[in-house]
Design a protein around this motif. Structure first.
Motif, PDB file in Angstrom:
ATOM      1  N   SER A 192       0.816  -1.216   0.000  1.00  0.00           N
ATOM      2  CA  SER A 192       0.000   0.000   0.000  1.00  0.00           C
ATOM      3  C   SER A 192       0.851   1.269   0.000  1.00  0.00           C
ATOM      4  O   SER A 192       0.330   2.348  -0.276  1.00  0.00           O
ATOM      5  N   GLY A 193       2.133   1.158   0.278  1.00  0.00           N
ATOM      6  CA  GLY A 193       2.989   2.350   0.239  1.00  0.00           C
ATOM      7  C   GLY A 193       3.402   2.710  -1.167  1.00  0.00           C
ATOM      8  O   GLY A 193       3.982   3.777  -1.397  1.00  0.00           O
ATOM      9  N   ALA A 194       3.093   1.813  -2.129  1.00  0.00           N
ATOM     10  CA  ALA A 194       3.574   2.041  -3.500  1.00  0.00           C
ATOM     11  C   ALA A 194       2.458   2.506  -4.408  1.00  0.00           C
ATOM     12  O   ALA A 194       1.284   2.296  -4.139  1.00  0.00           O
ATOM     13  N   LYS A 195       2.849   3.168  -5.482  1.00  0.00           N
ATOM     14  CA  LYS A 195       1.907   3.534  -6.545  1.00  0.00           C
ATOM     15  C   LYS A 195       2.549   3.192  -7.875  1.00  0.00           C
ATOM     16  O   LYS A 195       3.752   3.407  -8.070  1.00  0.00           O
ATOM     17  N   VAL A 196       1.739   2.673  -8.782  1.00  0.00           N
ATOM     18  CA  VAL A 196       2.213   2.417 -10.135  1.00  0.00           C
ATOM     19  C   VAL A 196       2.161   3.731 -10.910  1.00  0.00           C
ATOM     20  O   VAL A 196       1.169   4.461 -10.838  1.00  0.00           O
ATOM     21  N   LEU A 197       3.227   4.031 -11.625  1.00  0.00           N
ATOM     22  CA  LEU A 197       3.226   5.210 -12.492  1.00  0.00           C
ATOM     23  C   LEU A 197       3.079   4.741 -13.931  1.00  0.00           C
ATOM     24  O   LEU A 197       3.956   4.067 -14.468  1.00  0.00           O
TER      25      LEU A 197
ATOM     26  N   ALA B 199      -7.661   2.372 -13.957  1.00  0.00           N
ATOM     27  CA  ALA B 199      -7.240   2.287 -12.556  1.00  0.00           C
ATOM     28  C   ALA B 199      -7.520   3.600 -11.821  1.00  0.00           C
ATOM     29  O   ALA B 199      -7.863   3.607 -10.649  1.00  0.00           O
ATOM     30  N   HIS B 200      -7.371   4.714 -12.545  1.00  0.00           N
ATOM     31  CA  HIS B 200      -7.625   6.012 -11.911  1.00  0.00           C
ATOM     32  C   HIS B 200      -9.124   6.193 -11.676  1.00  0.00           C
ATOM     33  O   HIS B 200      -9.555   6.760 -10.685  1.00  0.00           O
ATOM     34  N   ASN B 201      -9.911   5.698 -12.644  1.00  0.00           N
ATOM     35  CA  ASN B 201     -11.372   5.688 -12.512  1.00  0.00           C
ATOM     36  C   ASN B 201     -11.966   7.042 -12.135  1.00  0.00           C
ATOM     37  O   ASN B 201     -12.738   7.159 -11.187  1.00  0.00           O
TER      38      ASN B 201
ATOM     39  N   GLY C 154      -6.370  -4.701  -5.868  1.00  0.00           N
ATOM     40  CA  GLY C 154      -5.670  -4.735  -4.583  1.00  0.00           C
ATOM     41  C   GLY C 154      -4.375  -3.942  -4.648  1.00  0.00           C
ATOM     42  O   GLY C 154      -3.891  -3.595  -5.737  1.00  0.00           O
ATOM     43  N   ASP C 155      -3.842  -3.646  -3.478  1.00  0.00           N
ATOM     44  CA  ASP C 155      -2.609  -2.855  -3.387  1.00  0.00           C
ATOM     45  C   ASP C 155      -1.434  -3.470  -4.151  1.00  0.00           C
ATOM     46  O   ASP C 155      -0.552  -2.773  -4.616  1.00  0.00           O
ATOM     47  N   THR C 156      -1.432  -4.802  -4.212  1.00  0.00           N
ATOM     48  CA  THR C 156      -0.279  -5.462  -4.830  1.00  0.00           C
ATOM     49  C   THR C 156      -0.577  -5.903  -6.259  1.00  0.00           C
ATOM     50  O   THR C 156       0.202  -6.611  -6.865  1.00  0.00           O
ATOM     51  N   GLU C 157      -1.750  -5.458  -6.773  1.00  0.00           N
ATOM     52  CA  GLU C 157      -2.138  -5.907  -8.113  1.00  0.00           C
ATOM     53  C   GLU C 157      -1.786  -4.876  -9.182  1.00  0.00           C
ATOM     54  O   GLU C 157      -1.943  -3.674  -8.985  1.00  0.00           O
TER      55      GLU C 157
END
Ligand SMILES: Cc1cc2nc3c(=O)[nH]c(=O)nc-3n(C[C@H](O)[C@H](O)[C@H](O)COP(=O)(O)OP(=O)(O)OC[C@H]3O[C@@H](n4cnc5c(N)ncnc54)[C@H](O)[C@@H]3O)c2cc1C
Lengths: 791, 290
Positions: free
Chosen positions: B26-31, B116-118, B162-165
C-alpha cells in the motif's frame, strides 16, 4: 538618401521585435533567473475563509534539514505594507498585509513563509508548520456581507461597507440633473439586476520574484514582473524602511500581466525581507493554485439599474446602485474599478439625468483589484443589457434605440454626467459600420426563418467607450489618486546616428517595444532597425507615474515624440553651424539636416551631426555636448476609444450550448501605430472578454467559503476552439487632445464582449422571454433559465 | 505544488513490477502515463513512499485482435485511438478516445491508467462497461479476471484492484454482428472532462432492439443505465423508445453538482445525450457496433 518608405513607421504593420527571442526559446522570464546561492520560498496560505490565528508553531519546520528561515507575522515588526493608491474620500482603508496578522480573511491569504534550499524542501517544511486556527463565520456574498449580523471582515472598520460613493450626475453646467423628474416624466421604467462574474487575467506565466540583497553594497535587486516598477520601487523601499536609492527593480520578459501585475503584493515584501535576513538571493515562483487564489481577482459586481425612457425611445434618466465585491482587503487601487463603472455607465448615450451609488463591500474573498478593463467592461454590461431590455420593452429595434440616443460626432468634447470629458468619436458611424459588416437586416430575416426550423439564432449589439490614457495628473489629484499620470522618455542619439530610447513602459505582450520603436523611427525619419528600446531597469529608465497598461502606449508615445522634437531642434542648431547657415533656414527631414531649398547640396545625415555633437568641437552657444533629450509628458486629457461589437450565436435549447455564427468588431482607437498589433490586441482582449462572458469564473462555496475554482480544470480559460472568428473593422477618429491622435486600445476589446454575447443569447430566446443577466453564461445556467421559462 | 519525497523504481518486466508491488504494497503507486498521478503528487493528494514506473515494461503495450480484443494496460490512448484493429472491432472506442483531453495527454496517458484512476467523468470506464469488457489483474500470487462492473463497483477515483495488483490487460468480447453504437458527451470546452456522457451499444433484428448496453459517465461514478436498457429491450427503434430510454437514463444517472453545472442540469443532459446517442446508433448501419 533613404526613401520615405523606410522612414515612415506609424501605421505600418511592423512585426513585433519582441517575437524572435520569445518564439525561439530565448525569452528570459523570472523562472529563468537564478543567481548563484539562490534559495527558495514557499508560502503557507490560509485554508480557511475566515479564521483567527492563535499561534504558529514553527519549531519542526525550522528544524528540517535545508530550511533557512521561517517568517510569520511576528517577524514583520517594523515592516510596512503597501498603501492603496486610490483613496477616494470616505474610503475606509484596509491595506493588504504581507502576512495575515492574527486573522486570515480569505482562502489563500499568506500566513507564513519558509525559505529552504529547494522549493521541494520549502513545501515539506510548510507541512510541518502547525497553525492554531480558530474558524470564524465567513461571508462570500455582497448582500449577505451587508446584512445585519454579518461576520465583520475588518473589525477596525466597524462593518463591511468600505465606501458609499455617489455620482450625482453633474452636467456640463456644473449642476446635477433632475433624476427624480426624469423618472416621473418617463413613459416606461425598465429595471435590471446584473451579476457580473468574478474572474481575472490568469496569465500563462504565474507571478514570480527573485530578491537579491547585497549587504556590503546595501542594495536590493528585485527581479519582478511588475507593470509599474517605479511605483513598486518607491513603495517597497518605504515598506522595508530602506532608501529608495538602494532598490533596483529589473523586469525580464513577462508572460502576461493583464493589469494584475499593476498591483503590489505581499510576496514582494516577503522575498525582499527574506533576502535581507539571509544575505542571499531568494526566489519565489507562484504555482497555479496560488495564482488562482492569491493574484488579484477582478470584476465581480452586483448591479441594479433603472432606466427612464419616453415611448419614442429617448433615455431620460439612468439610476443605479453598484455593489462591488472587494474581497478581504483593499488592494493597490482600492475600489477604483467600481468607481470607473459608475463613471462610464452612461456610455455613448446622451443621458441628461444620471445618478449612481457605488458601494465597496468587504467579503472573505481574494482582493478584487486591477484587471484589464478596470470597471469599464462591468459598466458596459449593465448599460448595454439595459438598452436591449428597453428596446424590447418599447418594441424598438435595439440598433435603432442606440442610434437615437448616441452622442453625435459634432458634440465633442462631451461632458458626461459620469464625470469624464469624452474627447472625440463617431458613435453612429461605428454602429452603422458594424451593422453593415454583419449584414444586420439579412441576419434578422434569417433569424425568423431559422426559428421556424427550430434553430434559435440571436443577434447581440454592444457599443462601448473606453476612457483611456489616464490621465492628467492634476485630475488624478482631484480623484484622490496618489500617483501621477505622466510618462517619461529619454532618447539618446549615439555618435553613429542611431537612437536608444529609454521607457518606463514594460512590454507585457502588447508590443510596446515595437510600437515605441515605430514612433521614434517615424519621428526621427530613420530606419526602425536603428532604434533600440531599453526597458525594465529602474536604474536606467525614466520614472513612470502610472506604469504600463494595455492602454498606455498612447501617453508614452507622446513622450517619445516630444523628446525627439527636442533632439531634432538641437540637431538643426548643430547642423546649421556645420552647414554655415542660419538655423531658421535649416530643417530636419528624412533623417537629414539640410538647408531648405538646397537639400541636394547642403545636407548632413543625422550621423554627421551626431558625431559632431559628441566631438563637441562646434557646439552652438547655449547647447550642451551630445545629442539626447528627456521629456516627461503629462496628458492634457483622457482619450476615449469607442466602437460597437455585434455577436451572432445559435443556442441549443436542449443543452444550453452556445454556438458562434459570427462576431464583428468595429473599433475606433484614433491613429493606429501598428495595425497588426492592434488586431492582436483586439483578439487578445476580446478572448479575455468572451472568456469572462462564457467560461471563466472564480466560484466560492457559500457553505465553506472555499474557492472552488482553484485549478485550471475548474477555472476554464478559453482556447481558440471556444471562440468565434473575429471580423475586425476600424474607424479612425484621431484624438484632438494628444499629439499623434492616439488613443488607448489594448483593453477595449474586452469591454463589449459580455453584453454582446448576453444580448445575442437573450435575443435568440426572446420567444421565451429569457433575460441573461449573469456572467459567465454557462450552459448549466442558461439551460435552467430556458427550463424556468418553459422552453 | 511539489511532490513529497518518494523512492523510485523502474522495472523492465511484469515479474519485476509484481515483486516490487508485493514488497511495497500500500505504500507504493504504479506510475503509468502520469497524466493523473503526477498532478496528484504535486498537490500532495497522493504521497506514495515508492513509485513503480512501469513505462519501461514493454510487454504491457500491445493490441491483439483475434475474436476477443486484447489490449495491454500500458497502451497509450493515442495508439488506442489510432488502431485499425480497435476501430474495426469497436468503432465506439476511437470516437470516445477523441474526447479524452488533448493530443499531448493522450500521447502519454494509458488505457490501464484511465481504468485504474477511474475518474467518474472519464470516458473509457463507461465505454468498456457498455462493451462488457474484462480486465486482468496480476499480483505475485497470480492472476484474476475481473469484469468492468466489478472493477468499478460504484467507486470513484479508486477500483477494486488490490494494493499489490497490476492491471495488465483489457479484454473486449467481439461485438454482435448487427450491433451499432453511438457516443455523446457534453463538455464546456473540447477536451475537458465531460459534464455527462453516454456510450450506447444496441443490437436489432431489423427493427426490434434485442440487446442494449448503455454506459454513462460524468456522475458520481461510471455506471450502466439499467432502466434505460430495459426501456429499449424488445422495443422498436425510434423516437418513442429513445425518449423512454432518455427518461430512464435520467432516473439511473448518479448526477452531482459542481462548479460546471447542477445535478438537475446533468440529469437533464444525460436524457438529451442518451436520445442523441441512440439516434446516432440507429443511424449507423455498419454492424459490428459501427
Ligand atoms: C488536462 C487533462 C485533461 C484530461 N482529460 C481527460 C478526459 O477528458 N477524459 C479522461 O478519461 N481522462 C482525461 N484525463 C486523464 C488522462 O486520460 C489520464 O492519463 C488517465 O486518466 C490516467 O492514465 P495515466 O496512464 O496517465 O495514469 P497515471 O496518471 O500514471 O496513473 C493514474 C492512477 O492509476 C494507477 N495505475 C496506472 N496504471 C496502472 C496499472 N497498470 N495497474 C494498476 N494501477 C495503475 C496509478 O497508480 C494511479 O493511481 C485528462 C488529463 C489531463 C492532464
Amino acid at each position: 538618401m533613404t526613401t520615405t518608405q523606410e522612414t515612415r513607421w506609424i501605421g505600418v504593420s511592423a512585426p513585433r521585435r519582441e517575437d524572435a527571442p520569445l518564439i525561439r526559446g530565448r525569452g528570459r522570464y523570472i523562472a529563468d533567473i537564478e543567481p548563484a546561492g539562490t534559495v527558495h520560498m514557499a508560502i503557507l496560505r490560509s485554508p480557511y475563509a475566515h479564521a483567527r490565528i492563535n499561534g504558529i508553531d514553527t519549531a519542526a519546520a525550522e528544524a528540517l534539514d535545508g530550511v533557512h528561515c521561517v517568517l510569520t507575522a511576528a517577524d514583520l515588526e517594523g515592516i510596512g505594507d503597501f498603501p492603496t493608491i486610490w483613496r477616494l474620500p470616505g474610503q475606509k482603508e484596509s491595506n493588504t498585509p504581507a502576512l495575515a496578522p492574527g486573522k486570515a480573511r480569505y482562502v489563500g491569504e499568506p500566513v507564513a513563509a519558509v525559505v529552504a534550499d529547494s522549493r521541494y524542501m520549502a513545501e515539506d517544511a510548510l507541512d510541518l508548520l502547525d497553525v492554531d486556527y480558530e474558524i470564524l463565520d465567513h461571508v462570500v456574498d455582497v448582500e449577505a456581507a451587508l446584512a445585519d449580523g454579518a461576520p465583520v471582515i475588518n473589525e477596525d472598520l466597524g462593518d463591511n461597507t468600505i465606501i458609499e460613493y455617489t455620482f450625482p450626475g453633474i452636467n456640463a453646467l456644473g449642476v446635477a440633473g433632475d433624476i427624480e423628474g426624469a423618472f416621473e416624466e418617463a413613459d416606461e421604467i425598465v429595471s435590471g439586476r446584473f451579476k457580473v462574474g468574478r474572474y481575472s487575467g490568469v496569465a500563462l506565466e504565474t507571478r514570480g520574484l527573485v530578491a537579491d540583497w547585497d549587504d556590503l553594497r546595501q542594495t536590493l535587486t528585485l527581479h519582478s514582473g511588475s507593470q509599474v516598477a517605479s511605483l513598486l520601487r518607491t513603495e517597497l523601499a518605504a515598506a522595508l524602511g530602506i532608501p529608495e536609492t538602494s532598490v533596483r527593480i529589473l523586469t525580464p520578459n513577462i508572460g502576461g500581466a493583464f493589469g494584475n501585475q499593476w498591483d503590489r503584493y505581499p510576496e514582494d515584501i516577503l522575498v525582499s525581507l527574506a533576502s535581507m535576513k539571509l544575505g542571499r538571493p531568494v526566489k519565489w515562483i507562484e504555482d497555479r493554485r496560488e495564482a488562482l487564489q492569491a493574484t488579484v481577482h477582478g470584476r465581480e459586481q452586483l448591479q441594479e439599474w433603472q432606466l427612464a425612457a419616453s415611448s419614442d425611445g429617448t433615455v431620460l434618466g439612468l439610476k443605479g446602485r453598484v455593489l462591488s465585491d472587494q474581497g478581504a482587503h483593499l488592494h493597490s487601487v482600492g475600489i477604483g474599478p467600481a468607481w470607473v463603472t459608475g463613471a462610464a455607465a452612461v456610455n455613448q448615450y446622451k443621458i441628461a439625468n444620471y445618478h449612481c451609488d457605488v458601494v465597496g463591500v468587504a467579503t472573505n474573498k481574494t482582493p478584487n483589484s486591477t484587471f484589464r478593463g478596470f470597471g469599464g467592461p462591468e459598466a458596459m454590461f449593465g448599460i448595454e443589457r439595459m438598452m436591449d431590455k428597453t428596446a424590447r420593452r418599447l418594441g424598438i429595434d435595439p440598433a435603432e434605440l442606440r442610434r437615437r440616443n448616441m452622442i453625435q460626432a459634432d458634440e465633442f468634447p462631451y461632458f458626461s454626467p459620469g464625470g469624464a470629458v469624452y474627447d472625440s468619436g463617431n458613435y453612429p458611424a461605428a454602429l452603422a459600420k458594424a451593422l453593415e459588416a454583419v449584414e444586420y437586416d439579412k441576419v434578422r430575416e434569417e433569424q425568423q426563418s431559422l426559428r421556424d426550423q427550430g434553430v434559435y439564432r440571436g443577434i447581440g449589439i454592444a457599443s462601448y467607450i473606453h476612457v483611456s490614457g489616464f490621465g492628467p495628473s492634476a485630475i488624478l489629484g482631484i480623484l484622490d489618486y496618489y500617483t501621477g499620470g505622466y510618462e517619461g522618455s529619454t532618447v539618446k542619439i549615439d555618435p553613429h546616428g542611431r537612437a536608444t530610447l529609454y521607457t518606463g513602459m514594460i512590454p507585457m505582450g502588447q508590443g510596446t517595444e515595437t510600437t515605441l520603436a515605430q514612433v521614434a523611427a517615424d519621428h526621427l525619419e530613420i530606419d526602425i532597425a536603428n532604434v533600440r528600446v531599453v526597458w525594465g531597469d529602474t536604474d536606467q529608465t525614466p520614472y513612470t507615474g502610472f506604469g504600463s497598461a494595455g492602454s498606455r502606449s498612447n501617453v508614452a508615445a507622446v513622450a517619445v515624440i516630444k523628446a525627439i522634437e527636442q533632439i531634432k531642434a538641437k540637431a538643426v542648431r548643430i547642423g546649421a553651424g556645420l552647414l554655415e547657415a542660419d538655423p531658421d533656414d535649416v530643417a530636419y527631414a528624412d533623417g537629414r539636416i539640410s538647408v531648405k531649398g538646397a537639400e541636394e547640396m547642403r545636407s548632413l545625415t543625422l550621423a554627421d551631426v551626431a558625431q559632431q555633437a559628441y566631438w563637441a568641437h562646434k557646439i552652438p552657444e547655449g547647447d550642451q555636448p551630445t545629442l539626447e533629450a528627456t521629456y516627461v509628458y503629462d496628458p492634457a486629457n483622457f482619450t476615449t476609444a469607442c466602437g460597437t461589437h455585434v455577436a451572432v450565436v445559435d443556442v441549443d435549447i436542449d443543452t444550453g450550448k452556445i454556438d458562434w455564427v459570427k462576431y464583428v468588431v468595429v473599433d475606433d482607437a484614433g491613429t493606429i501605430i501598428n495595425p497588426l498589433l492592434v488586431e492582436g490586441q483586439i483578439h487578445g482582449a476580446l478572448s479575455n472578454g468572451l472568456g469572462g462572458a462564457m467560461l471563466e469564473e472564480f466560484v466560492y462555496d457559500e457553505e465553506t467559503g472555499q474557492l472552488l475554482s482553484s485549478t485550471l480544470m475548474d477555472y476554464l480559460v478559453p482556447s481558440f476552439t471556444d471562440l468565434p472568428d473575429f471580423e475586425i473593422h476600424h474607424l479612425v477618429t484621431p484624438s484632438p487632445h494628444t499629439e499623434g491622435g492616439f488613443k488607448g486600445m489594448g483593453e477595449a476589446g474586452c469591454f463589449p464582449a459580455a453584453p454582446a454575447l448576453a444580448n445575442a443569447v437573450a435575443d435568440a430566446l426572446s420567444h421565451l422571454g429569457v433575460e441573461v443577466d449573469q456572467t459567465p453564461v454557462t450552459p448549466s445556467r442558461l439551460w435552467s433559465l430556458i427550463d424556468q421559462a418553459g422552453g | 505544488m511539489k511532490p513529497a519525497a518518494f523512492d523510485y523504481s523502474a522495472p523492465e518486466s511484469i515479474a519485476e513490477a509484481l515483486d516490487l508491488l508485493a514488497e511495497h504494497g500500500s505504500g507504493a503507486k504504479v506510475l503509468a502515463g502520469g497524466q493523473s498521478l503526477v498532478p496528484m503528487l504535486n498537490f500532495r493528494l497522493a504521497r506514495p513512499a515508492h513509485l513503480i514506473d512501469v513505462n519501461g515494461v514493454d510487454s504491457l503495450s500491445y493490441i491483439s485482435a483475434n475474436g476477443t480484443l486484447r489490449i495491454g494496460s500500458m497502451t497509450r490512448l493515442t495508439a488506442l485511438g489510432e488502431s485499425g484493429d480497435v476501430a474495426g472491432a469497436h468503432p465506439i472506442i476511437p470516437k470516445a478516445v477523441a474526447h479524452i483531453g488533448h493530443r499531448a495527454i493522450r500521447n502519454r496517458g494509458t488505457i490501464g491508467g484511465s481504468l485504474a484512476h477511474n475518474d467518474p467523468a472519464a470516458e473509457l470506464p463507461a465505454v468498456l462497461m457498455a462493451l462488457d469488457a474484462e480486465v486482468t489483474a496480476r499480483s505475485a500470487d497470480g492472476e484474476r479476471v475481473v469484469g468492468m462492473q466489478d472493477l468499478i463497483e460504484d467507486r470513484l477515483f479508486e477500483t477494486t484492484l488490490g494494493d499489490t495488483e497490476l492491471l495488465t490487460e483489457i479484454r473486449i468480447p467481439a461485438a454482435a454482428a448487427s450491433s451499432t453504437s453511438g457516443f455523446q458527451e457534453f463538455a464546456r470546452r473540447h477536451g475537458d472532462f465531460a459534464l455527462a456522457g453516454v456510450a450506447a451499444v444496441i443490437t436489432t433484428d431489423g427493427s426490434t432492439i434485442t440487446q442494449a448496453a448503455l454506459g454513462a459517465f460524468g456522475g458520481t461514478h461510471a455506471t450502466r443505465l439499467p432502466t434505460a436498457e430495459a426501456a429499449l429491450l424488445g422495443a422498436e427503434t425510434g423516437d418513442a423508445a429513445f425518449a423512454a430510454a432518455g427518461a430512464g437514463a435520467a432516473a439511473d444517472f448518479p448526477a452531482t453538482s459542481d462548479v460546471h453545472g447542477t445535478a438537475e442540469y446533468r440529469s437533464h443532459l444525460i436524457n438529451v445525450l442518451t436520445v442523441r446517442a441512440l439516434k446516432e446508433a440507429a443511424g449507423n448501419s455498419g454492424g459490428g457496433n459501427g
